[in-house]
Design a protein around this motif. Structure first.
Motif, PDB file in Angstrom:
ATOM      1  N   VAL A 104       8.869   4.197   4.284  1.00 13.07           N
ATOM      2  CA  VAL A 104       7.423   4.409   4.604  1.00 13.07           C
ATOM      3  C   VAL A 104       6.747   3.067   4.826  1.00 13.07           C
ATOM      4  CG1 VAL A 104       7.127   6.530   3.097  1.00 13.07           C
ATOM      5  CG2 VAL A 104       6.804   3.890   2.186  1.00 13.07           C
ATOM      6  N   GLY A 105       5.550   3.136   5.544  1.00 14.11           N
ATOM      7  CA  GLY A 105       4.788   1.913   5.773  1.00 14.11           C
ATOM      8  C   GLY A 105       5.427   1.116   6.627  1.00 14.11           C
ATOM      9  N   ALA A 106       5.258  -0.013   6.778  1.00 15.91           N
ATOM     10  CA  ALA A 106       5.640  -1.016   7.720  1.00 15.91           C
ATOM     11  C   ALA A 106       7.135  -1.183   7.714  1.00 15.91           C
ATOM     12  CB  ALA A 106       4.984  -2.660   7.366  1.00 15.91           C
ATOM     13  N   ALA A 107       7.791  -0.903   6.719  1.00 17.70           N
ATOM     14  CA  ALA A 107       9.103  -0.705   6.674  1.00 17.70           C
ATOM     15  C   ALA A 107       9.677   0.223   7.601  1.00 17.70           C
ATOM     16  CB  ALA A 107       9.829  -0.447   5.567  1.00 17.70           C
ATOM     17  N   ASN A 108       8.880   1.402   7.841  1.00 15.79           N
ATOM     18  CA  ASN A 108       9.182   2.211   8.936  1.00 15.79           C
ATOM     19  C   ASN A 108       8.503   2.124  10.270  1.00 15.79           C
ATOM     20  OD1 ASN A 108      10.416   4.895   9.286  1.00 15.79           O
ATOM     21  ND2 ASN A 108       8.493   5.962   9.088  1.00 15.79           N
ATOM     22  N   GLY A 109       7.940   0.932  10.255  1.00 13.10           N
ATOM     23  CA  GLY A 109       7.252   0.806  11.542  1.00 13.10           C
ATOM     24  C   GLY A 109       5.659   1.085  11.825  1.00 13.10           C
TER      25      GLY A 109
ATOM     26  N   PRO B 144       0.675  -1.344  -0.038  1.00  9.03           N
ATOM     27  CA  PRO B 144      -0.204  -0.059  -0.059  1.00  9.03           C
ATOM     28  C   PRO B 144       0.833   1.278   0.062  1.00  9.03           C
ATOM     29  CG  PRO B 144      -0.348  -1.335   1.927  1.00  9.03           C
ATOM     30  CD  PRO B 144       0.356  -2.291   0.859  1.00  9.03           C
ATOM     31  N   SER B 145       1.927   1.388   0.724  1.00 10.44           N
ATOM     32  CA  SER B 145       2.713   2.596   0.918  1.00 10.44           C
ATOM     33  C   SER B 145       3.480   2.660  -0.182  1.00 10.44           C
ATOM     34  CB  SER B 145       3.687   2.717   2.077  1.00 10.44           C
ATOM     35  OG  SER B 145       4.446   1.474   2.198  1.00 10.44           O
ATOM     36  N   GLY B 146       4.043   1.514  -0.973  1.00  8.34           N
ATOM     37  CA  GLY B 146       4.755   1.777  -2.175  1.00  8.34           C
ATOM     38  C   GLY B 146       3.824   2.462  -3.499  1.00  8.34           C
ATOM     39  N   LEU B 147       2.655   1.606  -3.487  1.00 12.49           N
ATOM     40  CA  LEU B 147       1.749   1.886  -4.747  1.00 12.49           C
ATOM     41  C   LEU B 147       1.467   3.499  -4.457  1.00 12.49           C
ATOM     42  CD1 LEU B 147      -0.894  -1.024  -4.969  1.00 12.49           C
ATOM     43  CD2 LEU B 147       0.912  -0.163  -6.454  1.00 12.49           C
ATOM     44  N   ALA B 148       1.130   3.917  -3.176  1.00 13.95           N
ATOM     45  CA  ALA B 148       0.787   5.352  -3.023  1.00 13.95           C
ATOM     46  C   ALA B 148       1.705   6.404  -3.413  1.00 13.95           C
ATOM     47  CB  ALA B 148       0.318   5.416  -1.335  1.00 13.95           C
ATOM     48  N   SER B 149       2.848   6.014  -3.032  1.00  7.64           N
ATOM     49  CA  SER B 149       4.243   6.949  -3.107  1.00  7.64           C
ATOM     50  C   SER B 149       4.479   6.986  -4.775  1.00  7.64           C
ATOM     51  CB  SER B 149       5.540   6.373  -2.453  1.00  7.64           C
ATOM     52  OG  SER B 149       5.177   5.956  -1.173  1.00  7.64           O
ATOM     53  N   ALA B 150       4.452   5.687  -5.273  1.00  5.65           N
ATOM     54  CA  ALA B 150       4.583   5.713  -6.665  1.00  5.65           C
ATOM     55  C   ALA B 150       3.353   6.513  -7.467  1.00  5.65           C
ATOM     56  CB  ALA B 150       4.690   4.318  -7.305  1.00  5.65           C
TER      57      ALA B 150
ATOM     58  N   GLU C 241      -2.403   4.763   7.924  1.00  2.00           N
ATOM     59  CA  GLU C 241      -0.979   5.387   8.119  1.00  2.00           C
ATOM     60  C   GLU C 241      -0.098   5.104   6.860  1.00  2.00           C
ATOM     61  OE1 GLU C 241       1.736   6.089  11.985  1.00  2.00           O
ATOM     62  OE2 GLU C 241       0.756   4.232  11.925  1.00  2.00           O
ATOM     63  N   SER C 242       0.167   3.934   6.286  1.00  2.00           N
ATOM     64  CA  SER C 242       0.872   3.559   5.360  1.00  2.00           C
ATOM     65  C   SER C 242       0.588   4.593   3.964  1.00  2.00           C
ATOM     66  CB  SER C 242       0.784   1.929   4.954  1.00  2.00           C
ATOM     67  OG  SER C 242       1.587   1.193   6.118  1.00  2.00           O
ATOM     68  N   LEU C 243      -0.859   4.310   3.998  1.00  5.26           N
ATOM     69  CA  LEU C 243      -1.340   5.215   2.584  1.00  5.26           C
ATOM     70  C   LEU C 243      -0.793   6.778   2.817  1.00  5.26           C
ATOM     71  CD1 LEU C 243      -4.658   3.511   1.743  1.00  5.26           C
ATOM     72  CD2 LEU C 243      -2.641   3.276   0.552  1.00  5.26           C
ATOM     73  N   LYS C 244      -1.371   7.147   3.952  1.00  6.90           N
ATOM     74  CA  LYS C 244      -1.033   8.429   4.065  1.00  6.90           C
ATOM     75  C   LYS C 244       0.343   8.863   4.015  1.00  6.90           C
ATOM     76  CE  LYS C 244      -2.039  12.055   7.462  1.00  6.90           C
ATOM     77  NZ  LYS C 244      -1.095  12.103   8.684  1.00  6.90           N
ATOM     78  N   HIS C 245       1.297   8.114   4.556  1.00  6.81           N
ATOM     79  CA  HIS C 245       2.684   8.280   4.400  1.00  6.81           C
ATOM     80  C   HIS C 245       3.249   7.986   2.896  1.00  6.81           C
ATOM     81  CE1 HIS C 245       3.597   7.972   8.837  1.00  6.81           C
ATOM     82  NE2 HIS C 245       3.205   8.821   8.767  1.00  6.81           N
TER      83      HIS C 245
END
Ligand SMILES: [Zn+2]
Lengths: 89, 998
Positions: free
Chosen positions: B455-460, B179-185, B466-470
């Protein structure tokens, strides 16, 4: 692999360069007397600093110019690059 | 044909396409989209290998890169590959997998006796046991270790596959498509940034594929698909699956390993198998997610024990049950999702939760579905040898160190969850000092070191919201700085389950008098007691504990073991985990093939091949080539069944008696121009250059600043301000850089330009007593007499209509000339020479004859100018000017260079006039002296003197000139030879140098 900004060509991969040692060493003038000590210092003595170091690199697979690179020997961070005729402060 | 553990409809596999494969010889079926692991589990197979040290039965533990056990030897596409991770390798038709590290079979493994001799294999076992006696090492210890250790077998066949390297630049590299990777990209792509999104797995989406969530009223999986589809349609975005970014190097260079075609049934001849990407990214988003860690308990390595998220992934992605009677052992809420998924598939799990009875959204849901939940409970020891059959479980007292009640329950799998460990390897490789986050008992990235943003779980952050937002925020902000465009994106509405707090519980205590193995590191067989021993024996630093026990040193890099190992050390040492610290993360994250690292640089493509314009002629005329740097040079021209020795003797003799031609194109050539050229040469060379007339060549010697000879060669004055320098083949590039260094840095005031012209000229040497006769036929209009073209003379003239340069210089010591024509005319020149030379007995000669000619003349070359010799060592002090300054002059006054016994070049002949002296032989006084036998010098070059018909060598020898006439031994232990020799002058033939001037 370092990313070095050649002052003539721009950012290029380290693969295109070869390393040339300490850039602050000055060769004694040709045709002038030089003491053995000064000569030995010029030929053999080099500092091996941990941290900022101004060094020479040659853009051998590019413009073939020798350039100055100020690099952190521990982190590889490059602060500044310059033509050899320019000063790095 | 039935797959007893395959669910009827769940999963993302393609059930329309059956795939057959074999495992340990047994024919099985899976579906397209399966991994080897999911297909085997579907078939009810869990025992896949034996452990490294104790040969204990091992099964699958994870569902991806975290897998420590299931490494198989896999044969497909005609090659055999060891240590393939069964949880990552996709199933392809005809694949054949076998277990490793077992003999004779995975079911009956003789090595398992190690398991019963475990006192024999404690921590540091290798260090302790194989120390003594020394004589045992070679015959007993090493073969034993080799047989017992190691996993698969590397192929000895040539790798027929194609591998590629690719260099890429981008604004933002996103590593991981959760989720955080998709959102960032997505956010960065919308800002117009050049984005690369890399996903290690075949499917995009990460946890969105397995978590029960919704985003903007779409399921996680559907939302991921929507975003990926949109990203793929954007020209500024590259989306790559099966691609793992495994290393973070200096200056934001990341390296990615792409598995291009192993999963394809058919591929074109030019499709690479794998591709290595060197990506220079301006910014990097690390969205590598997290890996579940186990809780340590007795026999926790028994097949059938899984990470709880892996069990869920097998159900949701592959439609496979890891068991039908599961125990879920957890210290947190996430395992409840696994339990609910089992329940959904009509399997009744029992949840053992180490926490005291409490409530949360997930716990309540599980309760309402009637799942058996036992709080304050955990697994003490798993029973069953090749597969879990039951488990001894215990109800923990409040101290969590003793039991209120112990009982045994039947089960066929145990799904364990000890909470989550962020995958921080890339951040750590970039130089980021990690920090310990108390809240999650794990390390997360600290302050940025390069341009990495986690971002996301890699960042805790373990919630989707939270993951999407970050992800959106960081993707947008980082790219906006580069593209100076900011597109507003509304953050989608998220529906996810709220997790309660986890329990900081990582290791089950043991009841009194029970001592089953409790593994921390499965792949390297490191148990709790091993780590205890290491600490008891005084190892304190976590880096030392790691090396002594091998904890975390296997190919899985301790992905499931590092934190538990740290917890154990911190418990015993009474230190908090951040004080113990973590070991270093190193690339690659997962093993990559050697083929990928090498890429296309194999065989003929290993390095460029330089061929002279006359190469084809040499080939047609049976030249045997030798490598001279990147050049191919004819070593000799083979006639009939001639050997190298016979051919080179014939060629050299012909030069001495008649005339020969040699391709000398490979010599370095440097064009030097400018009004200060003479002054420059005068500083570069040791001899005087100010008075060289136009149309004359001169031999020059070049030193390094430390006085050591750097190179030699001739330089010719073509016109007033124009010189043509030649260098040796080997030093051509170094000499050019050397000249550029002095012109650009030391003496920029000199108005001189240098440029390499090696490729522009083809060169041929004509050498031998009949060379002048041959030359006059080549240049019928030209006066080539000794007066008109004397030794070291130079002329320009037309060679049958093409411009050419004629130098009267000699390397062979014979009357000789060197002709240069433009490269395009090289072949024409050569063929003409062969034609015209016939009547003079001309023959081509190669480098071997060339060496013979120069050695017996005492001309020095590379073996003498070996980076250790000064001019006087090699009798070239006559070329050292006393009057002027030059590079390296001041060093020649050094005391060590001027002692009486300084090494000097000499000649050697064997007393028997027959035995060839091996190059590299040492010269000693007494061949039978006690070792170490004092070395007086070494043999640098050897030949068979064609002039005197016996062997002759050059040697560099201590006090050489005073040794002439004396006898010594040339000893070569490598060739097992000792030859009695006499020291003579290094100039064996024509010592006065009459021939070159004749
Ligand atoms: Zn450049």
């Amino acid at each position: 692999m370092l990313y070095i900004k050649c002052p003539y060509c721009g950012l290029r991969a380290q693969k295109e360069f070869s390393y040339g040692g300490d850039a602050t060493v000055k060769r004694p003038n040709i045709n002038e007397e030089v003491s053995s000590e000064d000569w030995d210092n010029f030929v053999y003595m080099r500092k091996s600093p941990r941290g900022k170091h101004i060094e020479l690199w040659q853009h051998i697979a590019g413009c073939r110019q020798w350039i100055k690179v100020q690099r952190d020997t521990a982190t590889h961070e490059i602060f500044q690059t310059a033509k050899v005729t320019e000063e790095i402060r | 044909m039935s797959q007893p553990f395959r669910l009827n409809k769940e999963g993302l596999i393609n059930r329309k396409k059956k795939i057959s494969f074999t495992f340990n010889g047994k024919k099985l079926f899976g579906y397209e989209g399966d991994t080897i692991a999911s297909a085997l589990i579907a078939n009810g197979i869990h025992l896949v290998g034996r452990s490294f040290k104790y040969h204990r039965p091992r099964g699958f533990f994870g569902a991806g890169v975290e897998e420590p056990n299931a490494k198989l030897q896999v044969e497909f596409n005609g090659h055999s590959e060891p240590n393939v991770n069964a949880t990552e390798m996709e199933l392809v038709e005809g694949l054949s997998a076998t277990s490793q590290n077992c003999w004779p079979s995975v079911n009956f493994d003789i090595g398992a006796i190690n398991n019963f001799l475990k006192m024999f294999f404690p921590a540091g076992f290798y260090y302790k046991t194989f120390m003594w006696p020394k004589s045992f090492w070679y015959k007993i210890y090493e073969p034993f270790i080799r047989k017992a250790a190691g996993l698969g077998v590397a192929s000895i066949e040539k790798d027929k596959e194609r591998y590629e390297h690719k260099f890429e630049y981008c604004d933002l590299l996103v590593t991981g498509s959760g989720p955080s990777g998709l959102a960032s990209a997505y956010a960065a792509a919308k800002n117009g940034a050049k984005v690369i999104l890399a996903e290690d797995k075949p499917r995009f989406g990460g946890t969105l594929l397995t978590d029960d969530v919704s985003i903007d009223n779409l399921s996680g999986k559907d939302w991921a698909e929507k975003i990926i589809t949109e990203l793929k349609s954007m020209p500024n975005v590259t989306v790559k699956n099966r691609s793992q970014v495994f290393g973070y190097y200096d200056h934001n260079m990341l390296v990615m390993f792409e598995r291009v075609s192993d999963h394809l049934e058919k591929k074109s001849k030019f499709t690479p198998r794998q591709r290595l990407w060197y990506i220079r990214a301006k910014e990097t988003i690390l969205s590598t997610g997290s890996i579940e860690r186990p809780i340590v308990f007795g026999n926790n390595d028994t097949p059938g024990i899984f990470l709880s998220a892996a069990a869920k992934e097998y159900m949701k992605v592959y439609g496979v049950l890891v068991g039908k009677k599961p125990l879920i052992f957890t210290n947190n809420d996430s395992a409840y999702e696994t339990a609910l998924e089992f329940k959904k598939n009509n399997v009744e799990p029992i949840i053992l939760d180490t926490r005291e009875e409490h409530s949360s959204e997930l716990i309540d849901e599980a309760k309402s579905k009637g799942i058996d939940i036992r709080f304050s409970h955990g697994v003490i020891v798993a029973n069953g040898y090749k597969k879990v059959k039951s488990a001894k479980i215990g109800k923990l007292n409040k101290d969590k160190n003793s039991f209120e009640k112990i009982e045994t329950v039947d089960c066929d799998c145990i799904c364990v969850s000890g909470f989550w460990t962020p995958s921080v390897h890339l951040a750590s490789q970039s130089g980021n000092k990690l920090k310990y986050e108390e809240k999650i008992d794990a390390f997360i990235p600290d302050k940025k070191k390069q341009h990495e943003t986690s971002v996301g779980a890699a960042n805790g952050s373990f919630t989707l919201e939270e993951s999407l937002k970050h992800g959106f925020e960081n993707g947008s902000n980082l790219s906006a700085k580069i593209t100076e465009t900011k597109t507003e994106i509304s953050i989608p509405n998220v529906n996810e389950k709220k997790y309660g707090a986890h329990d900081k519980f990582w290791c089950m205590p043991l009841p009194k008098n029970e001592n089953p193995k409790r593994f921390v590191d499965f792949q390297n067989d490191v148990s709790v007691s091993d780590i205890e021993i290491a600490l008891r024996e005084g190892y304190r630093s976590i880096e030392h504990v790691k090396r002594y026990t091998t904890l975390g040193m296997a190919t899985d890099q301790g992905r499931t073991s590092n934190l538990n190992g740290l917890q154990l050390v911190s418990n015993i040492e009474n230190k908090i985990v951040p004080e113990v610290g973590h070991t270093t993360f190193r690339p690659p994250f997962t093993p990559i093939t050697i083929g990928t690292i090498v890429g296309r640089e194999v065989g003929m493509e290993y390095m460029p091949t330089r061929k002279t314009p006359m190469h084809e002629w040499h080939e047609k005329n049976n030249a045997v080539f030798v490598d001279a740097g990147a050049w191919k040079r004819p070593r000799y021209y083979k006639q009939g069944s001639e050997t190298l020795f016979e051919a080179s003797k014939r060629e050299a003799k012909n030069v001495r008696e008649n005339v020969g031609i040699c391709d000398v194109t490979t010599l370095g050539k440097i064009d030097i121009k400018g009004p200060d050229a003479a002054e420059f040469l005068n500083r570069v060379y040791t001899n005087a250059w100010m008075k060289l007339p136009v149309g004359k060549a001169r031999y020059g010697l070049m030193l390094r600043e430390d006085g050591i000879v750097m190179d030699d060669g001739t330089t010719t004055r073509i016109s007033e301000n124009h010189y043509h320098m030649t260098t040796t083949t080997a030093q051509a590039a170094n000499v050019l850089s050397h000249l550029e260094y002095y012109l650009q840095i030391v003496w920029p005031e000199l108005n001189v330009n240098v440029v390499s012209t090696t490729e522009q000229w083809a060169g041929a040497a004509i050498a031998g007593p009949k060379s002048r006769d041959m030359l006059s036929k080549l240049y019928p209009e030209l006066d080539v007499s000794n007066d008109a073209l004397p030794f070291m003379g130079y002329k320009e003239a037309e060679f049958f209509g093409v411009p050419s340069r004629i130098f009267r210089i000699s390397f062979s010591g014979e009357l000789a000339y060197e002709i240069n024509v433009k490269s395009d005319h090289g072949m024409f020149m050569w063929e003409k020479m062969m034609e015209v030379g016939k009547e003079f007995g001309n023959q081509p000669y190669g480098t071997e004859a060339l060496s013979t000619l120069r050695i017996e003349m005492g001309h020095v070359a590379g073996p003498e100018l070996d980076g250790r010799t000064i001019p006087s060592d090699v009798s070239l002090n006559g070329l050292v000017s006393k009057k002027k300054d030059f590079i390296g002059k001041n060093s020649l006054g050094r005391e060590a260079f001027n002692v009486e016994s300084r090494q000097k070049i000499v000649g050697l002949i064997p007393i028997d006039r027959k035995s060839s002296i091996p190059e590299g032989s040492h010269i000693v006084q007494d061949q039978n002296a006690k070792l170490p036998n004092p070395k007086l010098g070494h043999v640098s070059s050897s030949c068979w003197s064609v002039e005197n018909n016996n062997p002759f060598s050059l040697a560099i020898m201590k006090d050489g000139k005073n040794m002439i006439g004396k006898k010594f031994f040339a000893v070569s232990p490598l060739k097992n030879k000792s030859i009695e020799v006499e020291v003579i002058s290094s100039h064996y033939v024509d010592p006065e140098g009459k021939r070159v001037r004749s």
